[in-house]
Each structure stands twice: as C-alpha cells, then as structure tokens.
Design an enzyme around this catalytic site. Structure first.
Site, PDB file in Angstrom:
ATOM      1  N   LYS A  14      -7.693  -0.866 -15.976  1.00 19.42           N
ATOM      2  CA  LYS A  14      -7.805  -1.466 -14.641  1.00 19.42           C
ATOM      3  C   LYS A  14      -8.491  -2.819 -14.739  1.00 19.42           C
ATOM      4  CE  LYS A  14      -7.002   0.226 -10.376  1.00 19.42           C
ATOM      5  NZ  LYS A  14      -5.655   0.738 -10.033  1.00 19.42           N
ATOM      6  N   THR A  73      -5.495   4.997 -13.426  1.00 16.03           N
ATOM      7  CA  THR A  73      -6.368   3.812 -13.402  1.00 16.03           C
ATOM      8  C   THR A  73      -7.147   3.761 -12.088  1.00 16.03           C
ATOM      9  OG1 THR A  73      -4.699   2.307 -12.526  1.00 16.03           O
ATOM     10  CG2 THR A  73      -4.824   2.520 -14.927  1.00 16.03           C
TER      11      THR A  73
END
Ligand code: URC
Length: 319
Positions: A14, A73
């Site tokens: 991320k 994520t």
C-alpha cells in the site's frame, strides 16, 4: 524491491498511507554547536507511509489467483494506522521498525517487508502573550520545504524480522548561495561552450541519506545517538555558507565529511544533487550588486556520492 530466494521479484503493498498521529513522545537530541535544534514536541507526528511485503507462499496469488494467503492491502493500511496509535517512541525510524516487527508477528507467512515513510512536516505558529513570542502548542502550519524520511527492509528469521537494510534521509533541500561559488578548470575541447565561472549564484537541489553503525540508535532516541534531519540540514547550510566551492562535487564531499565527523554513530552518508544554477540575464557590476537571473533551461546536471567512515582517515576531518 522485494525478491524471493529464487531471485524472482514478488511484492505487493500500500502506498500513500497518510497517518497523522498526535502527541507522540517528544524527541530530545544531543545538541551540536552549529545547530540550534534540540528536539521536537511531536505534537503532530505525521507520515506518508509506503508498505510492501513478499513471501514464497504468495506466488500462487500471482500465478493462480489464489488469495488464501493474501492480506488485503486495505487491511495493511488499517494495521499501520492502528499500530501507529500504540507507538511509544519519537522517531520515524522507530515507528517503521515498530510496525514491521508487529506485522511479522501477526502474519507469520510473510517472509520480507519493505517500509518507507516521508515525514509530513508541521511547524508551530508563533503566538504572542504577556511574556513575548512563543510557539503555539495548538496551531501548526504545514510545511512544503525539505522533509525527513526513512526506509527499512526486513527478512524473516523464525518468529521475527531481521533488519536487512536501513536508510534515513532529508529530501528536497533547495539552497541558493548568491555569491562565493565557482566552476572553472574543467575539460575544454571542441564540445565546450560553457564559460568558466569564478563567482556564480549556485542553486542546488539536494537529497542527503545516512545509515547508522547500529540502527537501534535510529529506532530508540533515548539511547542519545539519534541524528535528526534538522542537524544534518544545519551542517549542510553551515558548510555551504562557509566555503568557496569549486564545484557541487566538492561541496557535497565537504558536507559529507562534516556530517561523519560530527556523528560518529553514522556508518555512511550518501548524496544526490542537482545543479539548478540560475541563468544570468543582467550581470552584477560589482560584488553584492544588482543582478538579474532566471530559471535555467533543461537539461540539468546531477551528482551522486557516498562517503563512509573510511573516508575520514586517521583522526577524522576538520570540516
Ligand atoms: O558544480 C558543477 N559540476 C559540474 O560537473 C558541472 N558541469 C557544468 O556544466 N556545470 C557544473 N557545475
């Protein structure tokens, strides 16, 4: 970039995890003579974090669409934000180490982690009261000047992560010295059009990176060896101010020697610089006289250089 043991590149993660933590532990650092910086309230301890993971068992998520081992994520983002609330320390590097160690414990199938953060700088506004001007403890302004950052890489060893790489940085420094810089004596041949310059207005973009002998000094400021980016910046200012530089190459070497001399706890310092020297439109008639300059046209020049403690030689440098 994270790789499997086979050498295959495999990672996911991320970016732009924006984390605005309030009231982190204040940072206190050992002062150095060329910097007024002594620490930071950390009332706002804000970061833009990039986080990625790698593991042998994730191969099937790419090759077969098998998500059974995939930590979303979105969950990573939640994990980072929740752990940030629990961090009891006062440094960016320490926060990243804390998040990484907790993640390795929580998700034992993850083999490796790469984590990077840019500090989002906020500075206290000045407010007046009966005793004069002081820093507000409530109102802060977002700064778009240079900022600190850090990156860490971890590999699993049993239950825990072992630190594989670490680097701290000060990025997007932009400094102009209006007089006292030269560039002459370079190769002159059929390709040379640049005139020699004995006093140029030197504008540089600069990123400075450093690594510690022992990364614990970056993670735990209570050990007394934390190197704040503000002191690095002040050393760079001081060197640029004090010396007549014959080139950016030599300037960054001198800044590097000064940093390693002041901070024996650092193993290495690295530079990436750009030459953004203003183009002269109206030459000043005398030193400190009126000149007019404009933005230089592309392309731009750049330099990269790394110094380690071995560069100091016996007894260190007097920078
Ligand atoms: O400091 C400088 N280094 C160079 O290598 C260079 N080359 C150039 O055109 N100007 C400059 N300035």
């Amino acid at each position: 970039m994270l790789k499997l043991r086979s050498g295959r590149t495999l990672y996911y993660g991320k970016g732009d995890v924006l984390s605005y933590r309030t009231y982190a532990a204040p940072l206190t650092v050992r002062p150095i003579e060329v910097s007024p910086y002594k620490g930071e309230s950390n009332i706002i301890f804000a970061h833009n974090i990039t986080f990625s993971v790698s593991s042998e068992v994730l191969l099937s998520s790419f090759t077969e669409g098998d998500n059974t081992q995939v930590v979303a994520t979105d969950s990573m983002k939640n994990f980072i934000l929740r752990q940030t609330a629990e961090y009891g320390g006062s440094t960016t590097e320490g926060l990243l180490a804390f998040i990484s160690e907790r993640f390795m414990k929580r998700y034992p199938h993850i083999d490796a982690i790469e984590i990077q953060a840019d500090r989002l700088p906020f500075s206290a506004v000045s407010v007046a009261d009966d005793s004069g001007w002081r820093d507000s403890q409530l109102v802060f302004r977002r700064s778009h000047n240079e900022h600190a950052s850090a990156s860490l890489k971890w590999n699993r060893d049993g239950d825990a992560g072992i630190l594989a790489e670490h680097e701290s940085a000060l990025s997007h420094i932009q400094l102009i010295k209006v007089s006292g810089s030269s560039f002459y004596g370079f190769v002159r041949d059929e390709y040379t059009t640049l005139p020699e310059s004995f006093d140029r207005p030197l504008f540089i973009f600069l990123d400075i990176f450093w690594t510690y002998e022992d990364a614990e000094d970056a993670f735990d400021s209570t050990r007394g060896n934390y190197v704040p980016s503000e002191q690095i910046h002040d050393l760079a200012h001081t060197q640029f101010h004090a010396e007549q530089s014959p080139s950016i190459q030599h300037l960054i070497y001198r800044i590097g020697m000064s940093i390693l001399t002041h901070f024996p706890q650092l193993a290495e310092v690295r530079f990436e610089s750009n030459n953004r020297t203003w183009e002269t439109v109206v030459e000043p008639e005398q030193p400190a006289g009126a000149g007019v300059y404009t933005e230089p046209r592309p392309p731009y020049g750049f330099q990269g250089f790394t110094l380690s403690r071995a560069d100091l030689g016996d007894g260190g440098d007097k920078a």
